[in-house]
Motif scaffolding. Structure first.
Motif, PDB file in Angstrom:
ATOM      1  N   ALA A 173       0.824  -1.207   0.000  1.00 50.75           N
ATOM      2  CA  ALA A 173       0.000   0.000   0.000  1.00 50.75           C
ATOM      3  C   ALA A 173       0.857   1.254   0.000  1.00 50.75           C
ATOM      4  O   ALA A 173       0.461   2.295  -0.535  1.00 50.75           O
ATOM      5  N   ASN A 178      -1.433   8.580  -3.813  1.00 52.45           N
ATOM      6  CA  ASN A 178      -2.648   8.919  -3.071  1.00 52.45           C
ATOM      7  C   ASN A 178      -3.895   8.687  -3.917  1.00 52.45           C
ATOM      8  O   ASN A 178      -4.917   8.192  -3.423  1.00 52.45           O
ATOM      9  N   GLN A 180      -4.219   6.561  -6.444  1.00 55.27           N
ATOM     10  CA  GLN A 180      -4.424   5.119  -6.608  1.00 55.27           C
ATOM     11  C   GLN A 180      -5.049   4.517  -5.364  1.00 55.27           C
ATOM     12  O   GLN A 180      -5.952   3.678  -5.459  1.00 55.27           O
ATOM     13  N   GLN A 181      -4.607   4.952  -4.185  1.00 54.82           N
ATOM     14  CA  GLN A 181      -5.198   4.453  -2.937  1.00 54.82           C
ATOM     15  C   GLN A 181      -6.667   4.846  -2.838  1.00 54.82           C
ATOM     16  O   GLN A 181      -7.508   4.037  -2.425  1.00 54.82           O
ATOM     17  N   GLU A 182      -6.992   6.084  -3.222  1.00 54.83           N
ATOM     18  CA  GLU A 182      -8.370   6.558  -3.159  1.00 54.83           C
ATOM     19  C   GLU A 182      -9.274   5.724  -4.071  1.00 54.83           C
ATOM     20  O   GLU A 182     -10.357   5.276  -3.657  1.00 54.83           O
ATOM     21  N   LEU A 184      -8.662   2.712  -5.374  1.00 58.16           N
ATOM     22  CA  LEU A 184      -8.698   1.313  -4.960  1.00 58.16           C
ATOM     23  C   LEU A 184      -9.599   1.136  -3.740  1.00 58.16           C
ATOM     24  O   LEU A 184     -10.377   0.174  -3.657  1.00 58.16           O
ATOM     25  N   ARG A 185      -9.521   2.055  -2.804  1.00 58.87           N
ATOM     26  CA  ARG A 185     -10.359   1.991  -1.598  1.00 58.87           C
ATOM     27  C   ARG A 185     -11.841   2.124  -1.972  1.00 58.87           C
ATOM     28  O   ARG A 185     -12.702   1.389  -1.454  1.00 58.87           O
ATOM     29  N   THR A 186     -12.148   3.037  -2.894  1.00 54.19           N
ATOM     30  CA  THR A 186     -13.528   3.213  -3.345  1.00 54.19           C
ATOM     31  C   THR A 186     -14.029   1.963  -4.062  1.00 54.19           C
ATOM     32  O   THR A 186     -15.173   1.524  -3.856  1.00 54.19           O
ATOM     33  N   LEU A 188     -13.008  -1.138  -3.613  1.00 52.73           N
ATOM     34  CA  LEU A 188     -13.228  -2.200  -2.635  1.00 52.73           C
ATOM     35  C   LEU A 188     -14.539  -2.002  -1.885  1.00 52.73           C
ATOM     36  O   LEU A 188     -15.338  -2.935  -1.708  1.00 52.73           O
ATOM     37  N   THR A 189     -14.780  -0.765  -1.445  1.00 48.87           N
ATOM     38  CA  THR A 189     -15.996  -0.462  -0.688  1.00 48.87           C
ATOM     39  C   THR A 189     -17.247  -0.692  -1.528  1.00 48.87           C
ATOM     40  O   THR A 189     -18.265  -1.197  -1.038  1.00 48.87           O
ATOM     41  N   TYR A 193     -14.407  -5.706  -6.372  1.00 48.68           N
ATOM     42  CA  TYR A 193     -13.643  -6.947  -6.306  1.00 48.68           C
ATOM     43  C   TYR A 193     -14.438  -8.101  -5.694  1.00 48.68           C
ATOM     44  O   TYR A 193     -13.878  -9.170  -5.443  1.00 48.68           O
TER      45      TYR A 193
END
Length: 232
Positions: A173, A178, A180-182, A184-186, A188-189, A193
């Protein structure tokens, strides 16, 4: 106000004569196409995935821990076949650890002694490559430069990467931007996936007010970084 010290890192590939010659040893041979492979008496026994730890002892020998996959029991027999191997203990499982106590060559000893004398640290693990041993070191910039300048002439050092060191660099991670993290997090939520998927890239693009192409590009880049960090 105190002085803030910025830690730097360098990733280098180190090759030396003993490393190159070991590829041609008759009993224990490194793979010609993949130096991580260990062949004993003409048979592929195991493939090294990473070197988790190396330590030069006061008596001049080295203890090391490396992660392998392959035939653990067969690799453990090298202490009976290779005079330089004092002992070899292995764990079990699909991927396993080998604890090896051995007598290093002169140049390997010189390299480990050089690293020990400088105020730097190793960001484990080390990894074998076709060109040598890939090592990431961190410390103050002056110490890193002094370390490299002090290697013996017989040691070939190639600089691969350099920059400001962050403690989470080895965390997948921590390698993501930043944005990419945003994304990817969105994803996942929102269930991107999940199996089956509960959302699409078009939906994510609408939620984040980005184009579908931008979403797809960021997801692919983030996924590639995470996969490489886990299996390479």
């Amino acid at each position: 106000m105190g002085i803030v010290t910025i830690m730097r890192y360098i990733t280098v590939v180190i090759a030396w004569e003993d490393y190159i010659q070991s590829k041609n040893d008759q009993q224990m041979q490194r793979g010609i196409n993949d130096p991580r492979e260990v062949w004993i008496d003409g048979t592929l026994v195991a493939t090294q995935e990473a070197i988790q730890y190396l330590n030069l002892l006061d008596d001049g020998t080295v203890v090391g821990v490396a992660r392998f996959r392959g035939d653990a029991d067969r690799l453990a027999t090298i202490e009976d076949e290779i005079p330089e191997i004092i002992s070899c203990t292995v764990t079990g499982g699909e991927t396993w650890l080998a604890y090896i106590h051995y007598k290093p060559g002169e140049l390997e000893t010189a390299i480990l002694e050089r690293i020990d004398t400088e105020a730097i640290s190793i960001d484990w693990p080390m990894r074998e490559t076709a060109d040598g041993l890939e090592v990431t070191l961190f410390g103050e910039d002056a110490a890193l430069q002094h370390l490299i300048a002090g290697f013996p002439d017989e040691v070939d050092v190639t600089l691969e990467r350099a920059g400001e060191y962050q403690s989470d660099m080895s965390d997948p991670a921590g390698q993501l931007t930043n944005r990419q993290q945003e994304i990817l997090r969105t994803a996942l939520t929102a269930g991107y996936y999940d199996i089956p998927r509960r959302t699409t890239q078009r939906d994510l693009a609408a939620e984040l007010e980005l184009s579908r192409g931008t979403i797809g590009d960021h997801l692919r880049r983030a996924e590639a970084k995470i996969i490489r960090s886990m299996i390479v």
